[in-house]
Design a protein around this motif. Sequence first.
Motif, PDB file in Angstrom:
ATOM      1  N   VAL A  81     -12.631 -26.489  87.796  1.00  0.00           N
ATOM      2  CA  VAL A  81     -12.059 -27.742  87.310  1.00  0.00           C
ATOM      3  C   VAL A  81     -10.618 -27.886  87.772  1.00  0.00           C
ATOM      4  O   VAL A  81     -10.159 -28.994  88.077  1.00  0.00           O
ATOM      5  CB  VAL A  81     -12.160 -27.808  85.769  1.00  0.00           C
ATOM      6  CG1 VAL A  81     -11.446 -29.021  85.224  1.00  0.00           C
ATOM      7  CG2 VAL A  81     -13.614 -27.805  85.349  1.00  0.00           C
ATOM      8  N   GLN A  82      -9.896 -26.773  87.879  1.00  0.00           N
ATOM      9  CA  GLN A  82      -8.500 -26.826  88.300  1.00  0.00           C
ATOM     10  C   GLN A  82      -8.356 -27.376  89.720  1.00  0.00           C
ATOM     11  O   GLN A  82      -7.331 -27.955  90.068  1.00  0.00           O
ATOM     12  CB  GLN A  82      -7.846 -25.435  88.255  1.00  0.00           C
ATOM     13  CG  GLN A  82      -7.751 -24.843  86.884  1.00  0.00           C
ATOM     14  CD  GLN A  82      -9.011 -24.068  86.504  1.00  0.00           C
ATOM     15  OE1 GLN A  82      -9.979 -24.019  87.246  1.00  0.00           O
ATOM     16  NE2 GLN A  82      -8.997 -23.479  85.322  1.00  0.00           N
ATOM     17  N   VAL A 121     -10.537 -29.660  91.102  1.00  0.00           N
ATOM     18  CA  VAL A 121     -11.038 -31.034  91.154  1.00  0.00           C
ATOM     19  C   VAL A 121     -10.187 -31.990  90.324  1.00  0.00           C
ATOM     20  O   VAL A 121     -10.030 -33.161  90.686  1.00  0.00           O
ATOM     21  CB  VAL A 121     -12.508 -31.068  90.672  1.00  0.00           C
ATOM     22  CG1 VAL A 121     -13.037 -32.478  90.646  1.00  0.00           C
ATOM     23  CG2 VAL A 121     -13.376 -30.182  91.543  1.00  0.00           C
ATOM     24  N   LEU A 122      -9.616 -31.539  89.239  1.00  0.00           N
ATOM     25  CA  LEU A 122      -8.913 -32.405  88.302  1.00  0.00           C
ATOM     26  C   LEU A 122      -7.777 -33.221  88.928  1.00  0.00           C
ATOM     27  O   LEU A 122      -7.706 -34.428  88.697  1.00  0.00           O
ATOM     28  CB  LEU A 122      -8.402 -31.597  87.109  1.00  0.00           C
ATOM     29  CG  LEU A 122      -7.822 -32.405  85.966  1.00  0.00           C
ATOM     30  CD1 LEU A 122      -8.874 -33.342  85.389  1.00  0.00           C
ATOM     31  CD2 LEU A 122      -7.281 -31.488  84.893  1.00  0.00           C
ATOM     32  N   PRO A 123      -6.889 -32.647  89.733  1.00  0.00           N
ATOM     33  CA  PRO A 123      -5.822 -33.477  90.316  1.00  0.00           C
ATOM     34  C   PRO A 123      -6.371 -34.607  91.196  1.00  0.00           C
ATOM     35  O   PRO A 123      -5.858 -35.727  91.165  1.00  0.00           O
ATOM     36  CB  PRO A 123      -4.999 -32.501  91.153  1.00  0.00           C
ATOM     37  CG  PRO A 123      -5.307 -31.160  90.612  1.00  0.00           C
ATOM     38  CD  PRO A 123      -6.694 -31.233  90.068  1.00  0.00           C
ATOM     39  N   TRP A 124      -7.408 -34.342  91.957  1.00  0.00           N
ATOM     40  CA  TRP A 124      -8.000 -35.376  92.803  1.00  0.00           C
ATOM     41  C   TRP A 124      -8.704 -36.434  91.978  1.00  0.00           C
ATOM     42  O   TRP A 124      -8.674 -37.620  92.319  1.00  0.00           O
ATOM     43  CB  TRP A 124      -8.964 -34.749  93.811  1.00  0.00           C
ATOM     44  CG  TRP A 124      -8.241 -33.944  94.828  1.00  0.00           C
ATOM     45  CD1 TRP A 124      -8.160 -32.587  94.902  1.00  0.00           C
ATOM     46  CD2 TRP A 124      -7.458 -34.448  95.911  1.00  0.00           C
ATOM     47  NE1 TRP A 124      -7.374 -32.210  95.968  1.00  0.00           N
ATOM     48  CE2 TRP A 124      -6.932 -33.333  96.603  1.00  0.00           C
ATOM     49  CE3 TRP A 124      -7.143 -35.717  96.359  1.00  0.00           C
ATOM     50  CZ2 TRP A 124      -6.116 -33.475  97.720  1.00  0.00           C
ATOM     51  CZ3 TRP A 124      -6.337 -35.860  97.478  1.00  0.00           C
ATOM     52  CH2 TRP A 124      -5.827 -34.750  98.140  1.00  0.00           C
ATOM     53  N   ALA A 125      -9.337 -36.032  90.892  1.00  0.00           N
ATOM     54  CA  ALA A 125     -10.007 -36.994  90.023  1.00  0.00           C
ATOM     55  C   ALA A 125      -8.984 -37.913  89.347  1.00  0.00           C
ATOM     56  O   ALA A 125      -9.205 -39.125  89.240  1.00  0.00           O
ATOM     57  CB  ALA A 125     -10.847 -36.264  88.974  1.00  0.00           C
ATOM     58  N   VAL A 126      -7.870 -37.371  88.906  1.00  0.00           N
ATOM     59  CA  VAL A 126      -6.813 -38.179  88.290  1.00  0.00           C
ATOM     60  C   VAL A 126      -6.221 -39.137  89.323  1.00  0.00           C
ATOM     61  O   VAL A 126      -6.017 -40.326  89.042  1.00  0.00           O
ATOM     62  CB  VAL A 126      -5.714 -37.278  87.679  1.00  0.00           C
ATOM     63  CG1 VAL A 126      -4.506 -38.083  87.267  1.00  0.00           C
ATOM     64  CG2 VAL A 126      -6.287 -36.502  86.499  1.00  0.00           C
TER      65      VAL A 126
END
Length: 68
Positions: free
Chosen positions: A16-17, A19-24
């Motif tokens: 998750v660490q 993917v999370l910045p790209w998802a945001v």
Amino acid sequence: MSDITFAPARPVPLPVQDVLPWAVFAGLILVLAVYFVGAEEGATSLIRGEYVHEYVHDARHLLGFPCH
């Protein structure tokens, strides 16, 4: 016929660490795009004139936003 069989590919877990910045980032870009297509007009306008409205005019109709 061939007797060769292939094993199904196993999914690789994504942390998750990673993917999370790209998802945001993608979410912010989408919200900004929806704003410019749907609300950049009249009282909520951030940019003077009707340039943005005319540029995204067809997208407004395609997405069902009232325009006229």
